[in-house]
Design an enzyme around this catalytic site. Structure first.
Site, PDB file in Angstrom:
ATOM      1  N   GLN A 103     -20.960  13.672 -37.227  1.00  0.00           N
ATOM      2  CA  GLN A 103     -19.909  12.937 -38.055  1.00  0.00           C
ATOM      3  C   GLN A 103     -18.789  12.763 -36.977  1.00  0.00           C
ATOM      4  O   GLN A 103     -18.109  11.763 -37.452  1.00  0.00           O
ATOM      5  CB  GLN A 103     -19.682  13.874 -39.275  1.00  0.00           C
ATOM      6  CG  GLN A 103     -18.704  13.073 -40.256  1.00  0.00           C
ATOM      7  CD  GLN A 103     -18.606  14.076 -41.455  1.00  0.00           C
ATOM      8  OE1 GLN A 103     -19.576  14.099 -42.134  1.00  0.00           O
ATOM      9  NE2 GLN A 103     -17.266  14.499 -41.653  1.00  0.00           N
ATOM     10  N   LYS A 113      20.317  -2.940 -22.358  1.00  0.00           N
ATOM     11  CA  LYS A 113      18.896  -2.557 -22.051  1.00  0.00           C
ATOM     12  C   LYS A 113      17.985  -3.594 -22.464  1.00  0.00           C
ATOM     13  O   LYS A 113      18.074  -4.036 -23.564  1.00  0.00           O
ATOM     14  CB  LYS A 113      18.686  -1.189 -22.329  1.00  0.00           C
ATOM     15  CG  LYS A 113      19.239  -0.051 -21.928  1.00  0.00           C
ATOM     16  CD  LYS A 113      18.934   0.266 -20.349  1.00  0.00           C
ATOM     17  CE  LYS A 113      17.540   0.362 -20.319  1.00  0.00           C
ATOM     18  NZ  LYS A 113      17.001   1.773 -20.887  1.00  0.00           N
ATOM     19  N   SER A 122      18.059  -0.833 -26.649  1.00  0.00           N
ATOM     20  CA  SER A 122      18.507   0.393 -26.570  1.00  0.00           C
ATOM     21  C   SER A 122      19.287   0.687 -27.882  1.00  0.00           C
ATOM     22  O   SER A 122      20.293  -0.232 -28.269  1.00  0.00           O
ATOM     23  CB  SER A 122      19.200   0.853 -25.701  1.00  0.00           C
ATOM     24  OG  SER A 122      19.793   2.326 -25.786  1.00  0.00           O
ATOM     25  N   THR A 152       0.863  -1.261  -0.065  1.00  0.00           N
ATOM     26  CA  THR A 152       0.198  -0.011  -0.014  1.00  0.00           C
ATOM     27  C   THR A 152       1.116   1.242  -0.091  1.00  0.00           C
ATOM     28  O   THR A 152       2.001   1.117   0.541  1.00  0.00           O
ATOM     29  CB  THR A 152      -0.686   0.057   1.291  1.00  0.00           C
ATOM     30  OG1 THR A 152      -0.259   0.189   2.415  1.00  0.00           O
ATOM     31  CG2 THR A 152      -1.785  -1.107   1.385  1.00  0.00           C
ATOM     32  N   HIS A 153       0.229   2.249  -0.781  1.00  0.00           N
ATOM     33  CA  HIS A 153       1.327   3.495  -0.841  1.00  0.00           C
ATOM     34  C   HIS A 153       2.781   3.359  -1.281  1.00  0.00           C
ATOM     35  O   HIS A 153       3.604   3.819  -1.335  1.00  0.00           O
ATOM     36  CB  HIS A 153       1.648   4.171   0.426  1.00  0.00           C
ATOM     37  CG  HIS A 153       0.530   4.436   1.275  1.00  0.00           C
ATOM     38  ND1 HIS A 153      -0.367   5.625   0.980  1.00  0.00           N
ATOM     39  CD2 HIS A 153      -0.228   3.702   2.088  1.00  0.00           C
ATOM     40  CE1 HIS A 153      -1.466   5.648   1.939  1.00  0.00           C
ATOM     41  NE2 HIS A 153      -1.506   4.513   2.519  1.00  0.00           N
ATOM     42  N   GLU A 174       4.591  -0.320 -21.310  1.00  0.00           N
ATOM     43  CA  GLU A 174       4.742   1.418 -21.249  1.00  0.00           C
ATOM     44  C   GLU A 174       3.778   1.892 -22.276  1.00  0.00           C
ATOM     45  O   GLU A 174       3.216   2.930 -21.885  1.00  0.00           O
ATOM     46  CB  GLU A 174       6.075   1.772 -21.611  1.00  0.00           C
ATOM     47  CG  GLU A 174       7.240   1.441 -20.337  1.00  0.00           C
ATOM     48  CD  GLU A 174       8.515   1.685 -20.606  1.00  0.00           C
ATOM     49  OE1 GLU A 174       9.520   1.839 -19.761  1.00  0.00           O
ATOM     50  OE2 GLU A 174       8.973   1.822 -21.824  1.00  0.00           O
TER      51      GLU A 174
END
Length: 468
Positions: free
Chosen positions: A322, A283, A277, A155-156, A290
């Protein structure tokens, strides 16, 4: 050939006006639905004796020929013919001669376009429900494979209590079930026929609207002709449903992005759903979740856009309407693309169980259970909460987790602690202690999994009954 509506005009349409007002560049997507609706309409015209049956047969054959050309990509659409209806009607007249001009008897482009969109969304609603089901099935598969996998619940975005990964995944199954339920419910309002309303007031011809509805598989017809050509609630409802689906996918995307990072390391997405990348060779980027997260905004925008178009429109049809199509088409494509990718991405996702277990062992997410433990020993919860708060602070200050503390250290905070505290603190015990309906205990998660499978089976039956 002149405009099909041009008899009243003394000047040709300004070319810029033609280009600005034409919708063929996007409503050509309704080509099959337009022919489908016209076939039912002309069958009714022949049955009711409004046009000779031989003319109806000629027109129907011509429409089928035009449809074949559309499917083969051989029919050229022209901006000068404004929209999909007039493009197809001109192609029909070119195919069968002047008799093709009888097709438009007893209808208007106003009720025609509304019918096209009902047919379009009816089909897409079923298709998208099927894609939602596939994603549910992928999540159910991962949940079943991870009934004993424990990870921190948050939580948080702070560690809260340990939970089963299966329990976490089933939360998304529940979200998607609500999405499916909304699509299934909205289907009832999509599957209503507006054709026969004419421009706004009906028609003087003795048409049979219920026959057309039966031919097209609609459950009923609009009761009011003005409402029939003005209503776009069914599109707004679809866009709202789609927006909620995208919200759910976006939330799941955020967790996949976080969990696949080195900092979390809870999962690894299959290479087929990631990119690299151009400059950093190490990467592996979670581009699919995303981009789904990013595309959520455009679906929200399509919903707000249509609501804004409709907010001050008088009855019945206005050219503003339209603007109801491009956002609808875009939302269908966006949602379809996201769902087609998400199911196999989840299905092939690698779960790093050891990393999840390590995270659970190295936090204080079992603290609530110690408080509950003291409560069972007779200490009021508020006092127990304070005791455990000080105990956690002690652990932080001494670089120890709760399972690392000695019994003597526990008893320095409360004499109620005994050696059974170590059993209470074990992650499996913490998880299984929450043995309430809807909780994360293994027995409850197994039961939830069984229920979810049964619900998915019902959805599969609904899809099979409404396809085609």
């Amino acid at each position: 050939m002149s405009k099909l509506w041009g008899g009243r005009f003394t000047k040709p349409t300004n070319q810029l006006v033609e280009e600005y007002t034409a919708s063929i560049l996007f409503d050509k997507e309704l080509a099959e639905e337009d022919v489908q609706g016209s076939l039912a309409h002309v069958a009714m015209l022949g049955k009711c004796g409004i046009i000779p049956e031989e003319d109806a047969a000629t027109i129907a054959n011509g429409l089928r020929s035009v449809l074949t050309r559309i499917r083969a990509g051989e029919l050229a659409f022209h901006v000068g013919d404004e929209d999909i209806h007039m493009n197809i009607e001109k192609a029909l007249i070119a195919e069968v001669g002047p008799v093709g001009g009888k097709l438009h008897t007893g209808r208007s482009r106003n009720d025609q376009v509304a019918t096209d969109m009902h047919l379009y969304l009816r089909k897409r609603t079923v298709e998208l429900t099927g894609l939602l089901l596939k994603l549910q099935e992928a999540l159910l598969g991962q949940a079943e494979a991870n009934l004993d996998t424990i990870l921190p619940g948050y939580t948080h975005l702070q560690r809260a209590q340990p939970i089963l990964l299966a329990h976490h995944l089933l939360a998304y199954v529940s979200m998607l079930e609500r999405d499916i339920s909304r699509f299934k419910d909205s289907y009832k309002r999509v599957n209503v026929l507006p054709l026969g309303a004419g421009a706004l007031a009906g028609t003087t011809f003795p048409i049979d609207r219920h026959f057309v509805a039966s031919e097209l598989g609609f459950d009923g017809v609009y009761e009011n002709s003005l409402d029939a050509v003005s209503d776009r609630d069914f599109i707004v409802e679809f866009l709202a449903n789609a927006s909620l689906v995208m919200a759910h996918l976006s939330r799941l995307s955020e967790e996949l992005v976080l969990w696949s990072s080195t900092e979390f390391g809870f999962i690894e997405l299959d290479d087929a759903f990631c990119t690299g990348s151009s400059i950093m060779p190490q990467k592996k980027n979670p581009d699919v979740p995303e981009l789904v997260r990013g595309k959520t905004g455009r679906v929200y925008g399509n919903l707000v856009g249509l609501l804004t178009v409709l907010k001050s429109l008088p009855l019945a049809y206005n050219k503003d309407m339209q603007e109801d199509k491009e956002g609808m088409f875009d939302t269908v494509r966006t949602l379809e693309g996201a769902l087609q990718l998400f199911a196999p991405m989840i299905d092939t996702m690698k779960v790093r169980k050891e990393r999840m277990r390590q995270a659970v062992n190295q936090d204080f997410s079992n603290a609530t259970d110690i408080a509950d433990y003291l409560v069972t020993k007779g200490l009021p919860f508020r006092q127990a909460h304070e005791v455990i708060g000080r105990l956690v602070l002690y652990g932080i200050q001494h670089d120890k987790f709760l399972l690392d503390l000695t019994l003597e250290e526990f008893r320095s905070f409360s004499e109620l602690f005994d050696k059974d505290i170590y059993t209470v603190l074990e992650p499996e015990h913490v998880v299984n202690a929450r043995n309430v309906y809807g909780g994360t205990a293994r027995v409850q998660v197994e039961a939830a999994l069984t229920r979810a499978k049964k619900t998915a089976s019902v959805t599969a039956e609904w899809i099979a009954a409404h396809e085609g």
